[in-house]
Enzyme design. Structure first.
Site, PDB file in Angstrom:
ATOM      1  N   ASP A  30      12.545   4.341   0.842  1.00  7.03           N
ATOM      2  CA  ASP A  30      11.581   3.889   1.850  1.00  7.03           C
ATOM      3  C   ASP A  30      10.656   5.054   2.207  1.00  7.03           C
ATOM      4  OD1 ASP A  30      11.720   1.434   4.280  1.00  7.03           O
ATOM      5  OD2 ASP A  30      10.475   3.211   4.576  1.00  7.03           O
ATOM      6  N   ILE A  31       9.358   4.750   2.302  1.00  7.20           N
ATOM      7  CA  ILE A  31       8.375   5.799   2.589  1.00  7.20           C
ATOM      8  C   ILE A  31       8.496   6.288   4.031  1.00  7.20           C
ATOM      9  CG2 ILE A  31       6.439   4.381   3.447  1.00  7.20           C
ATOM     10  CD1 ILE A  31       4.643   5.917   1.463  1.00  7.20           C
ATOM     11  N   ASN A  87      15.019  -7.705   7.396  1.00  7.72           N
ATOM     12  CA  ASN A  87      14.228  -8.215   8.517  1.00  7.72           C
ATOM     13  C   ASN A  87      13.452  -9.436   8.056  1.00  7.72           C
ATOM     14  OD1 ASN A  87      14.969  -6.076  10.290  1.00  7.72           O
ATOM     15  ND2 ASN A  87      13.509  -4.736   9.261  1.00  7.72           N
ATOM     16  N   GLY A  93      10.621  -7.574  13.032  1.00  5.34           N
ATOM     17  CA  GLY A  93       9.824  -6.422  12.614  1.00  5.34           C
ATOM     18  C   GLY A  93       9.511  -6.384  11.138  1.00  5.34           C
ATOM     19  N   GLN A  94       9.589  -7.541  10.464  1.00  7.96           N
ATOM     20  CA  GLN A  94       9.221  -7.532   9.042  1.00  7.96           C
ATOM     21  C   GLN A  94       7.743  -7.190   8.915  1.00  7.96           C
ATOM     22  OE1 GLN A  94       9.789 -11.208   6.839  1.00  7.96           O
ATOM     23  NE2 GLN A  94       9.353 -10.204   4.872  1.00  7.96           N
ATOM     24  N   SER A  95       7.457  -6.119   8.182  1.00  8.36           N
ATOM     25  CA  SER A  95       6.072  -5.665   8.048  1.00  8.36           C
ATOM     26  C   SER A  95       5.533  -5.843   6.641  1.00  8.36           C
ATOM     27  CB  SER A  95       5.958  -4.195   8.465  1.00  8.36           C
ATOM     28  OG  SER A  95       6.759  -3.375   7.641  1.00  8.36           O
ATOM     29  N   HIS A 100      13.018  -7.895   1.033  1.00  5.23           N
ATOM     30  CA  HIS A 100      13.587  -6.573   0.746  1.00  5.23           C
ATOM     31  C   HIS A 100      14.816  -6.345   1.602  1.00  5.23           C
ATOM     32  CE1 HIS A 100      10.444  -6.134   3.825  1.00  5.23           C
ATOM     33  NE2 HIS A 100      11.191  -5.178   4.359  1.00  5.23           N
ATOM     34  N   HIS A 102      16.969  -3.312   3.235  1.00  6.55           N
ATOM     35  CA  HIS A 102      17.086  -1.896   3.564  1.00  6.55           C
ATOM     36  C   HIS A 102      18.546  -1.484   3.364  1.00  6.55           C
ATOM     37  CE1 HIS A 102      13.243  -1.631   5.993  1.00  6.55           C
ATOM     38  NE2 HIS A 102      13.461  -2.931   6.079  1.00  6.55           N
TER      39      HIS A 102
HETATM   40  P1  DGP Z   1      10.194  -4.104   7.106  1.00 13.23           P
HETATM   41  O1  DGP Z   1       9.671  -3.513   8.394  1.00 13.23           O
HETATM   42  O2  DGP Z   1      11.618  -4.624   7.238  1.00 13.23           O
HETATM   43  O3  DGP Z   1       9.240  -5.100   6.524  1.00 13.23           O
HETATM   44  O4  DGP Z   1      10.282  -2.878   6.104  1.00 13.23           O
HETATM   45  C1  DGP Z   1       9.241  -2.491   5.266  1.00 13.23           C
HETATM   46  C2  DGP Z   1       9.514  -1.085   4.839  1.00 13.23           C
HETATM   47  O5  DGP Z   1       8.671  -0.797   3.749  1.00 13.23           O
HETATM   48  C3  DGP Z   1       9.226  -0.011   5.900  1.00 13.23           C
HETATM   49  O6  DGP Z   1      10.451   0.626   6.256  1.00 13.23           O
HETATM   50  C4  DGP Z   1       8.289   0.962   5.229  1.00 13.23           C
HETATM   51  C5  DGP Z   1       8.366   0.570   3.758  1.00 13.23           C
HETATM   52  N1  DGP Z   1       7.128   0.738   3.035  1.00 13.23           N
HETATM   53  C6  DGP Z   1       5.928   0.200   3.359  1.00 13.23           C
HETATM   54  N2  DGP Z   1       5.002   0.558   2.453  1.00 13.23           N
HETATM   55  C7  DGP Z   1       5.648   1.328   1.529  1.00 13.23           C
HETATM   56  C8  DGP Z   1       5.215   1.979   0.334  1.00 13.23           C
HETATM   57  O7  DGP Z   1       4.069   1.938  -0.069  1.00 13.23           O
HETATM   58  N3  DGP Z   1       6.170   2.672  -0.342  1.00 13.23           N
HETATM   59  C9  DGP Z   1       7.463   2.746   0.084  1.00 13.23           C
HETATM   60  N4  DGP Z   1       8.301   3.466  -0.662  1.00 13.23           N
HETATM   61  N5  DGP Z   1       7.892   2.127   1.189  1.00 13.23           N
HETATM   62  C10 DGP Z   1       6.987   1.434   1.902  1.00 13.23           C
END
Ligand code: DGP
Length: 114
Positions: A30-31, A87, A93-95, A100, A102
């Site tokens: 995760d970034i 999420n 908080g799904q973004s 996916h 975690h």
């Molecule tokens: P959620 O909030 O549950 O939808 O988690 C989305 C996650 O995705 C968040 O923890 C940050 C991660 N994320 C978003 N954009 C990128 C990306 O471009 N690369 C990576 N590695 N992770 C990302």
């Protein structure tokens, strides 16, 4: 699908630190890590959220869970413990609207989450 960021990661149009890949799933760091170990595991197929999971997606969901033991062992948290979170929707908080999971570990994780 369209401008889905995780589909672009699957297509390698956006770089990621991959920890596992096969024909149907991808796992990468995760970034915005919330723990010393924070991995995302996704189906390569674009499934927007848990709400969109259909019976035909059972194989890929099962596959995701079947590779978690190997991934967490490789990352050194198999025995110390870890949490798997998906999420779904705005209250959770799904973004990113690509299903996916975690995988968080490497420290004590509070419960219940905020
Ligand atoms: P959620 O909030 O549950 O939808 O988690 C989305 C996650 O995705 C968040 O923890 C940050 C991660 N994320 C978003 N954009 C990128 C990306 O471009 N690369 C990576 N590695 N992770 C990302």
């Amino acid at each position: 699908m369209g401008d889905c960021i995780f589909c672009r990661i699957v297509e390698k149009q956006i770089p990621s630190k991959i920890v596992y890949e096969d024909d149907s799933i991808l796992a990468f760091h995760d970034i915005d890590a919330k723990a010393p170990v924070h991995i995302l595991i996704i189906p390569k197929e674009h499934i927007p959220s848990i709400n969109d999971v259909k019976p035909q997606n059972c194989d890929v969901i099962a596959r995701i869970f079947s590779v978690i033991p190997q991934i967490v062992e490789n990352l050194g948290v198999k025995n110390s413990g870890y949490r798997v979170v998906a999420n779904s929707g705005s209250d959770a908080g799904q973004s990113v609207n690509h299903l996916h999971f975690h995988v968080l570990g490497g420290r004590t994780l509070s419960w219940p989450p905020g």
